[in-house]
Motif scaffolding. Sequence first.
Motif, PDB file in Angstrom:
ATOM      1  N   LEU A  24       3.613   7.367   4.139  1.00 57.93           N
ATOM      2  CA  LEU A  24       2.313   7.552   3.500  1.00 57.93           C
ATOM      3  C   LEU A  24       2.190   6.695   2.242  1.00 57.93           C
ATOM      4  CD1 LEU A  24       1.849  11.381   4.008  1.00 57.93           C
ATOM      5  CD2 LEU A  24       0.808   9.519   5.311  1.00 57.93           C
ATOM      6  N   ASP A  25       3.275   6.545   1.494  1.00 58.16           N
ATOM      7  CA  ASP A  25       3.254   5.695   0.297  1.00 58.16           C
ATOM      8  C   ASP A  25       2.977   4.236   0.667  1.00 58.16           C
ATOM      9  OD1 ASP A  25       3.774   7.825  -1.391  1.00 58.16           O
ATOM     10  OD2 ASP A  25       5.918   7.406  -1.553  1.00 58.16           O
ATOM     11  N   VAL A  26       3.694   3.735   1.665  1.00 60.82           N
ATOM     12  CA  VAL A  26       3.494   2.341   2.098  1.00 60.82           C
ATOM     13  C   VAL A  26       2.070   2.165   2.628  1.00 60.82           C
ATOM     14  CG1 VAL A  26       4.215   0.569   3.758  1.00 60.82           C
ATOM     15  CG2 VAL A  26       5.940   1.931   2.556  1.00 60.82           C
ATOM     16  N   THR A  27       1.587   3.136   3.370  1.00 62.30           N
ATOM     17  CA  THR A  27       0.223   3.069   3.902  1.00 62.30           C
ATOM     18  C   THR A  27      -0.789   3.004   2.762  1.00 62.30           C
ATOM     19  OG1 THR A  27       0.912   4.349   5.839  1.00 62.30           O
ATOM     20  CG2 THR A  27      -1.453   4.173   5.436  1.00 62.30           C
ATOM     21  N   PHE A  28      -0.624   3.870   1.779  1.00 64.23           N
ATOM     22  CA  PHE A  28      -1.541   3.882   0.632  1.00 64.23           C
ATOM     23  C   PHE A  28      -1.542   2.535  -0.085  1.00 64.23           C
ATOM     24  CE2 PHE A  28      -1.972   4.367  -3.983  1.00 64.23           C
ATOM     25  CZ  PHE A  28      -3.304   4.766  -4.047  1.00 64.23           C
ATOM     26  N   LYS A  29      -0.354   2.032  -0.399  1.00 62.19           N
ATOM     27  CA  LYS A  29      -0.257   0.761  -1.135  1.00 62.19           C
ATOM     28  C   LYS A  29      -0.833  -0.405  -0.328  1.00 62.19           C
ATOM     29  CE  LYS A  29       3.741   2.274  -3.708  1.00 62.19           C
ATOM     30  NZ  LYS A  29       5.202   2.268  -3.803  1.00 62.19           N
ATOM     31  N   THR A  30      -0.668  -0.351   0.970  1.00 61.26           N
ATOM     32  CA  THR A  30      -1.171  -1.418   1.829  1.00 61.26           C
ATOM     33  C   THR A  30      -2.691  -1.361   1.958  1.00 61.26           C
ATOM     34  OG1 THR A  30       0.898  -1.381   3.078  1.00 61.26           O
ATOM     35  CG2 THR A  30      -0.987  -2.462   4.127  1.00 61.26           C
ATOM     36  N   LEU A  31      -3.231  -0.151   2.064  1.00 61.08           N
ATOM     37  CA  LEU A  31      -4.673  -0.005   2.294  1.00 61.08           C
ATOM     38  C   LEU A  31      -5.513  -0.093   1.026  1.00 61.08           C
ATOM     39  CD1 LEU A  31      -4.907   2.801   4.998  1.00 61.08           C
ATOM     40  CD2 LEU A  31      -4.788   0.322   5.285  1.00 61.08           C
ATOM     41  N   ARG A  32      -4.911   0.166  -0.115  1.00 57.75           N
ATOM     42  CA  ARG A  32      -5.693   0.204  -1.363  1.00 57.75           C
ATOM     43  C   ARG A  32      -6.531  -1.059  -1.577  1.00 57.75           C
ATOM     44  NH1 ARG A  32      -2.487   1.840  -6.532  1.00 57.75           N
ATOM     45  NH2 ARG A  32      -1.383  -0.002  -5.846  1.00 57.75           N
ATOM     46  N   PRO A  33      -5.988  -2.279  -1.411  1.00 58.23           N
ATOM     47  CA  PRO A  33      -6.837  -3.454  -1.608  1.00 58.23           C
ATOM     48  C   PRO A  33      -7.794  -3.739  -0.442  1.00 58.23           C
ATOM     49  CG  PRO A  33      -4.563  -4.132  -1.203  1.00 58.23           C
ATOM     50  CD  PRO A  33      -4.584  -2.640  -1.246  1.00 58.23           C
ATOM     51  N   ILE A  34      -7.551  -3.110   0.704  1.00 57.02           N
ATOM     52  CA  ILE A  34      -8.359  -3.375   1.897  1.00 57.02           C
ATOM     53  C   ILE A  34      -9.526  -2.401   2.015  1.00 57.02           C
ATOM     54  CG2 ILE A  34      -8.330  -3.407   4.430  1.00 57.02           C
ATOM     55  CD1 ILE A  34      -5.372  -4.116   4.246  1.00 57.02           C
ATOM     56  N   ASN A  35      -9.228  -1.111   1.815  1.00 54.26           N
ATOM     57  CA  ASN A  35     -10.229  -0.067   2.024  1.00 54.26           C
ATOM     58  C   ASN A  35      -9.900   1.109   1.109  1.00 54.26           C
ATOM     59  OD1 ASN A  35     -11.513   2.336   3.190  1.00 54.26           O
ATOM     60  ND2 ASN A  35     -12.119   0.969   4.851  1.00 54.26           N
ATOM     61  N   ALA A  36     -10.596   1.192  -0.012  1.00 55.33           N
ATOM     62  CA  ALA A  36     -10.301   2.218  -1.021  1.00 55.33           C
ATOM     63  C   ALA A  36     -10.501   3.636  -0.482  1.00 55.33           C
ATOM     64  CB  ALA A  36     -11.159   1.994  -2.256  1.00 55.33           C
ATOM     65  N   ARG A  37     -11.513   3.823   0.358  1.00 53.13           N
ATOM     66  CA  ARG A  37     -11.772   5.163   0.900  1.00 53.13           C
ATOM     67  C   ARG A  37     -10.612   5.638   1.767  1.00 53.13           C
ATOM     68  NH1 ARG A  37     -12.458   6.711   5.570  1.00 53.13           N
ATOM     69  NH2 ARG A  37     -12.975   4.655   6.352  1.00 53.13           N
ATOM     70  N   ALA A  38     -10.141   4.780   2.655  1.00 52.21           N
ATOM     71  CA  ALA A  38      -9.018   5.148   3.524  1.00 52.21           C
ATOM     72  C   ALA A  38      -7.751   5.376   2.699  1.00 52.21           C
ATOM     73  CB  ALA A  38      -8.790   4.067   4.577  1.00 52.21           C
ATOM     74  N   ALA A  39      -7.539   4.540   1.690  1.00 50.99           N
ATOM     75  CA  ALA A  39      -6.372   4.719   0.822  1.00 50.99           C
ATOM     76  C   ALA A  39      -6.431   6.073   0.117  1.00 50.99           C
ATOM     77  CB  ALA A  39      -6.288   3.585  -0.192  1.00 50.99           C
ATOM     78  N   LEU A  40      -7.616   6.481  -0.323  1.00 45.18           N
ATOM     79  CA  LEU A  40      -7.778   7.777  -0.977  1.00 45.18           C
ATOM     80  C   LEU A  40      -7.485   8.920  -0.007  1.00 45.18           C
ATOM     81  CD1 LEU A  40      -8.572   9.406  -3.472  1.00 45.18           C
ATOM     82  CD2 LEU A  40     -10.954   9.231  -2.724  1.00 45.18           C
ATOM     83  N   GLU A  41      -7.911   8.785   1.242  1.00 42.31           N
ATOM     84  CA  GLU A  41      -7.614   9.808   2.245  1.00 42.31           C
ATOM     85  C   GLU A  41      -6.100   9.949   2.445  1.00 42.31           C
ATOM     86  OE1 GLU A  41      -9.769   9.258   5.893  1.00 42.31           O
ATOM     87  OE2 GLU A  41     -11.687   9.167   4.851  1.00 42.31           O
ATOM     88  N   ILE A  42      -5.396   8.814   2.449  1.00 42.23           N
ATOM     89  CA  ILE A  42      -3.941   8.841   2.590  1.00 42.23           C
ATOM     90  C   ILE A  42      -3.319   9.514   1.370  1.00 42.23           C
ATOM     91  CG2 ILE A  42      -1.857   7.404   2.699  1.00 42.23           C
ATOM     92  CD1 ILE A  42      -3.451   7.472   5.329  1.00 42.23           C
ATOM     93  N   GLN A  43      -3.803   9.150   0.192  1.00 45.10           N
ATOM     94  CA  GLN A  43      -3.272   9.747  -1.038  1.00 45.10           C
ATOM     95  C   GLN A  43      -3.505  11.258  -1.045  1.00 45.10           C
ATOM     96  OE1 GLN A  43      -5.264   8.683  -4.731  1.00 45.10           O
ATOM     97  NE2 GLN A  43      -3.262   8.581  -5.745  1.00 45.10           N
ATOM     98  N   ASN A  44      -4.689  11.692  -0.645  1.00 43.70           N
ATOM     99  CA  ASN A  44      -4.976  13.129  -0.590  1.00 43.70           C
ATOM    100  C   ASN A  44      -4.081  13.839   0.419  1.00 43.70           C
ATOM    101  OD1 ASN A  44      -6.958  12.980  -2.556  1.00 43.70           O
ATOM    102  ND2 ASN A  44      -8.624  12.758  -1.090  1.00 43.70           N
ATOM    103  N   LEU A  45      -3.865  13.220   1.568  1.00 42.81           N
ATOM    104  CA  LEU A  45      -2.973  13.805   2.572  1.00 42.81           C
ATOM    105  C   LEU A  45      -1.573  13.958   1.993  1.00 42.81           C
ATOM    106  CD1 LEU A  45      -2.336  14.723   5.491  1.00 42.81           C
ATOM    107  CD2 LEU A  45      -1.922  12.303   6.015  1.00 42.81           C
ATOM    108  N   ARG A  46      -1.095  12.923   1.321  1.00 35.97           N
ATOM    109  CA  ARG A  46       0.254  12.946   0.756  1.00 35.97           C
ATOM    110  C   ARG A  46       0.386  14.026  -0.317  1.00 35.97           C
ATOM    111  NH1 ARG A  46       4.020  12.212  -2.565  1.00 35.97           N
ATOM    112  NH2 ARG A  46       5.817  10.850  -2.321  1.00 35.97           N
TER     113      ARG A  46
END
Length: 108
Positions: A24-46
């Motif tokens: 989940l950490d790697v996913t968040f860091k990878t998605l943050r510059p691509i899609n902030a909304r999806a990165a936030l969903e990952i962060q909330n899940l984590r």
Amino acid sequence: MQSSAENISYQEIHESSLLSLETLDVTFKTLRPINARAALEIQNLRQKGPRISKGQISHCYVDWDLDKVAEIIHLLTQAEAPKADDERVFLNQTMNDWIKLGRQLLAG
């Protein structure tokens, strides 16, 4: 306040419905510059998702639908390839973990 889902035992769920906190950490860091909304969903899940310990590693139970998991996989494929070998290995393993979850959902 704990949700009832946080009390799920490892035996009650399918292993592929678990993602490690590292994934989940790697996913968040990878998605943050691509899609902030999806990165936030990952962060909330984590941060808020039900946790399950499997050996020495903490995992998060993912009860998302196939469309949401497919979106994460698609976004990960759009990520710029890391330059460092170890980062490429982590991203590859992260992709494999999400694909495994998607396959489990397809198998239903």
